[in-house]
Design an enzyme around this catalytic site. Structure first.
Site, PDB file in Angstrom:
ATOM      1  N   GLU A 432       4.346   4.618  10.365  1.00  0.00           N
ATOM      2  CA  GLU A 432       4.201   3.418   9.547  1.00  0.00           C
ATOM      3  C   GLU A 432       4.938   2.248  10.200  1.00  0.00           C
ATOM      4  O   GLU A 432       6.115   2.353  10.515  1.00  0.00           O
ATOM      5  CB  GLU A 432       4.794   3.697   8.152  1.00  0.00           C
ATOM      6  CG  GLU A 432       4.965   2.449   7.305  1.00  0.00           C
ATOM      7  CD  GLU A 432       5.730   2.720   6.006  1.00  0.00           C
ATOM      8  OE1 GLU A 432       6.140   3.871   5.767  1.00  0.00           O
ATOM      9  OE2 GLU A 432       5.904   1.760   5.231  1.00  0.00           O
ATOM     10  N   ASP A 505       8.255   5.662   5.764  1.00  0.00           N
ATOM     11  CA  ASP A 505       9.563   5.453   5.141  1.00  0.00           C
ATOM     12  C   ASP A 505       9.662   6.238   3.837  1.00  0.00           C
ATOM     13  O   ASP A 505       8.662   6.509   3.187  1.00  0.00           O
ATOM     14  CB  ASP A 505       9.759   3.958   4.829  1.00  0.00           C
ATOM     15  CG  ASP A 505       9.862   3.144   6.105  1.00  0.00           C
ATOM     16  OD1 ASP A 505      10.183   3.732   7.146  1.00  0.00           O
ATOM     17  OD2 ASP A 505       9.603   1.917   6.043  1.00  0.00           O
ATOM     18  N   ASP A 507      10.319   5.358   0.961  1.00  0.00           N
ATOM     19  CA  ASP A 507      10.301   4.462  -0.207  1.00  0.00           C
ATOM     20  C   ASP A 507       8.895   4.422  -0.792  1.00  0.00           C
ATOM     21  O   ASP A 507       8.008   5.147  -0.363  1.00  0.00           O
ATOM     22  CB  ASP A 507      10.768   3.055   0.196  1.00  0.00           C
ATOM     23  CG  ASP A 507       9.868   2.451   1.273  1.00  0.00           C
ATOM     24  OD1 ASP A 507       8.800   3.049   1.561  1.00  0.00           O
ATOM     25  OD2 ASP A 507      10.219   1.407   1.829  1.00  0.00           O
ATOM     26  N   ASP A 509       6.460   2.239  -0.708  1.00  0.00           N
ATOM     27  CA  ASP A 509       5.395   1.868   0.215  1.00  0.00           C
ATOM     28  C   ASP A 509       5.030   3.029   1.137  1.00  0.00           C
ATOM     29  O   ASP A 509       3.865   3.307   1.390  1.00  0.00           O
ATOM     30  CB  ASP A 509       5.865   0.692   1.085  1.00  0.00           C
ATOM     31  CG  ASP A 509       5.062  -0.555   0.778  1.00  0.00           C
ATOM     32  OD1 ASP A 509       4.349  -0.542  -0.261  1.00  0.00           O
ATOM     33  OD2 ASP A 509       5.154  -1.514   1.568  1.00  0.00           O
TER      34      ASP A 509
END
Ligand code: 1YM
Length: 648
Positions: A432, A505, A507, A509
């Site tokens: 990503e 990541d 998180d 997203d």
């Protein structure tokens, strides 16, 4: 039906072998293996009911960690086995593969190698108790895995089968405690058991199945008079069905019993769930081929008869009738042979023509009925659309092929490929973000690790047609890099990387990107998931530095533990991959010796489909409910994830 006697039992092997190599018998010693113990007992109870003896099965998850299963069938035979001189019950629980069940003359339909037997459950339990009610009498036996001189004797009879009273009931009751010396985790999961029993209840219409969880005081009664018709309604409940109720046909031909339920929904993928003798066949096989041939033929005939086909367009092809199809096909037959990579593909040639003949006849009758004409027209309309798009997609693909050289150069610009040309050792990291991608390129071992950075979010492929999916550049790049092609053109042998690692990541997203990629693989390259090629990379969340050491923590629990060990320390929190330098990324996430990765697998196709529909579909409130119930970014729901080390 031939009568059973203990002399028919076939004896093959001893129980200690099971304890030596549990993986050979139950797959893993993780949660799946644990539940396998219970499935063995439940399968025996269901087999008995499915063959016409009794109508009720009750499963209880007890507070003390035991599970029990009760049926009201004939009761396991109690008479002594002539050669072994022990009761039928003892043979069933102490001899591997023992069972008249595997003998052709007894049960009409049986799963063949499926039920490796109740003896495996006994071998891997601390103790197991059986109560049989039969012919006015009640019998009891107990087995234990006892330790002496440092050696464990698996499943030894400590209470030989004895008569303990009179009764006018009949049936079998089994209770057991899984051995915590074998399984890392010995807690049965209510939802897992419930899903399995639901599937069983759908496939055995009219059977009453009760599940009780005494640990939480929950219980559920399952009984579906509609059988697989109700199953299809359940599978489509959160989608948009095009008619109601599902089409249903059943018939028997040459000792092969075929039942089929179908529905169409407003999405584009096809979902065929097929079974043989209640055993799922996710790899398909001859029965599925028979069904598909019949469906295509009958619907083409219907279209011709109703002037819904234009001469110049020619007939519809099978794929046109499978967009949005949800079908359950259940076949019961003798002497089943399984093939394929995971032995879940039906191989019997005779099944093809029999299923084709039952389906052709049933579906022809269905569509010949005046009141069903409209349903036929709805399906043809959907197929017309599919056919148009197919033509357009083919053009798009041709253009694509022509463009290939350009695409390749685009791809080469993005993809940092590896030197090795040995797919078996090669790894592809889909990373990503551009900057993290850059770090990964520096960090990797370029001999066998390739890096593909993603610029933005790839397209959410749920609810998209193949042509729309192919129009997305990020997706096209991924397909190009992997090498297998997609959909109909998919070829596993062209896979360029044995491991495809999604690195995003930790998180929200990152979670979203991960879901999008998993959805894409699940819908368009499911073979990569069943073949075990898809992984989730696990970057650390924290680094704890103290005077003499630095440690990385991957969960909050690990952080709490590590910080409890040292006095003066500092914590660095990694919000994203981008915050790590190349060396850190290599050590924590990419170095095969040290990294933490999860392999993605789909244990339960039904649950995975439901989760994806909710998670990636367009029902916003359902999605919010789901997130509220399951908000945990470290858990990838219903795509079970295993660390490779867990596998035997
Ligand atoms: C709670 C678990 O095991 N029920 C059960 C098992 C058997 C029978 C009945 C049975 C089968 C047959 C004849 C036959 C089994 N018997 C055997 C074996 N419930 C549960 N209920 N009579 C009774 O197969 O012909 C294996 S399973 F080997 F003894 F036949």
């Amino acid at each position: 039906m031939a009568s059973y006697d203990s002399k028919d039992l076939i004896v093959l092997e001893g129980l200690d072998a099971v304890r030596m190599r549990p993986g050979m018998y139950i797959g893993t010693t993780g949660v799946n293996g644990l539940h396998h113990l219970l499935w063995e007992i439940i399968d025996n109870a269901i087999d008995e009911i499915a063959n016409g003896y009794g109508n009720k099965v009750e499963v209880i998850l007890h507070k003390d960690g035991t599970a029990s299963v009760q049926d009201n069938g004939r009761g396991i035979p109690v008479s002594p086995h002539p050669k072994l001189k022990i009761s039928g019950v003892e043979v069933v629980f102490t001899q591997l593969h023992a069972g008249g069940k595997f003998d052709d003359n007894n049960y009409k339909y049986s799963g063949g190698l499926h039920g490796v037997g109740a003896s495996v459950t006994n071998a891997l339990s601390r103790w197991l108790e059986v109560t049989v009610c039969k012919d006015g009498k009640k019998y009891f036996a107990r087995f234990e895995s006892v330790e002496s001189n440092g050696k464990i004797h698996s499943g030894s009879p400590v209470q030989r089968l004895k008569e303990i009273g009179n009764t006018n009931l009949k049936g079998t009751h089994v209770r057991f405690l899984p051995d915590d010396r074998v399984f890392r985790d010995v807690k049965f999961d209510y939802d897992t058991v419930l899903e399995r029993l639901k599937e069983t209840a759908f496939l055995n219409k009219g059977v009453h199945i009760e599940l009780k969880d005494e640990r939480t005081n929950t219980h559920q009664s399952l009984c579906y008079e509609g059988g697989i018709r109700d199953y299809v309604s359940y599978l489509t409940e959160d989608k948009k069905p095009l008619f109601a109720p599902p089409i249903y046909i059943e018939n028997e031909i040459k000792d092969t019993y075929v039942s089929l339920a179908i529905q169409y929904v407003d999405t584009y993928i096809d979902n065929i769930f097929s079974y043989v003798n209640n055993i799922p066949t996710p790899e398909g096989g001859t029965h599925e081929v028979g069904f598909k041939v019949a469906l295509t033929k009958v619907l083409n005939d219907f279209a011709k008869k109703n002037n819904l086909i234009k001469e110049k367009d020619g007939l519809f092809i099978g794929d046109d009738f499978r967009e949005g199809l949800v079908a359950v096909l259940s076949v019961k037959m003798k002497n089943v042979q399984f093939e394929g990579q995971t032995k879940t593909k039906l191989g019997n040639v005779e099944a093809r023509s029999r299923v084709e003949s039952v389906c052709t006849q049933g579906l022809t009758e269905f569509f010949a009925t005046k009141k069903n004409e409209n349903i036929g027209k709805i399906i043809i309309e959907k197929a017309q659309l599919a056919s148009k798009v197919r033509a357009a997609t083919k053009r798009a693909k041709d253009i694509n092929r022509a463009k290939n050289s350009i695409d390749n150069s685009q791809l080469i610009g993005k993809l940092a490929s590896c030197t090795s040309r040995t797919p078996e050792i090669n790894e592809l990291f889909i990373v990503e973000g551009k900057s993290a991608g850059g770090t990964a390129k520096q960090a990797r071992d370029r001999y066998f690790q390739a890096i593909l950075p993603l610029r933005g979010k790839p397209l959410n492929s749920e609810k998209k047609r193949l042509d729309q999916v192919l129009a997305n550049e990020e997706i096209r790049t991924i397909i190009g890099a992997i090498g297998t092609g997609i959909g109909q053109d998919f070829k596993l042998e062209n896979l360029k990387y044995n491991k495809i690692v999604i690195l995003s990541d930790a998180d929200q997203d990152g979670m979203h990107i991960r879901s999008i990629l998993l959805t894409f693989f699940f819908r368009y390259m499911p073979e990569l998931i069943t073949n075990g090629n898809i992984y989730i990379g696990m970057p650390p969340l924290y680094k704890v530095s103290s005077k003499d050491k630095e440690v990385y923590c991957y969960t909050d629990e690990e952080l709490a533990y590590e910080t409890s060990l040292v006095k003066n320390y500092t914590i660095q929190r990694y919000k994203g991959l981008g915050e790590m330098d190349a060396e850190q990324l290599w050590t924590t996430t990419m170095d095969p010796q040290k990294r933490n990765m999860m392999r993605v697998s789909v244990e339960d196709k039904v649950m995975a489909d439901k989760v994806i529909t909710t998670w990636m579909g367009d029902d916003v409130s359902a999605r919010k409910d789901y997130i509220n119930k399951n908000a945990n970014f470290n858990k990838i729901d219903n795509f079970t994830t295993n660390k490779p080390e867990d596998e035997e």
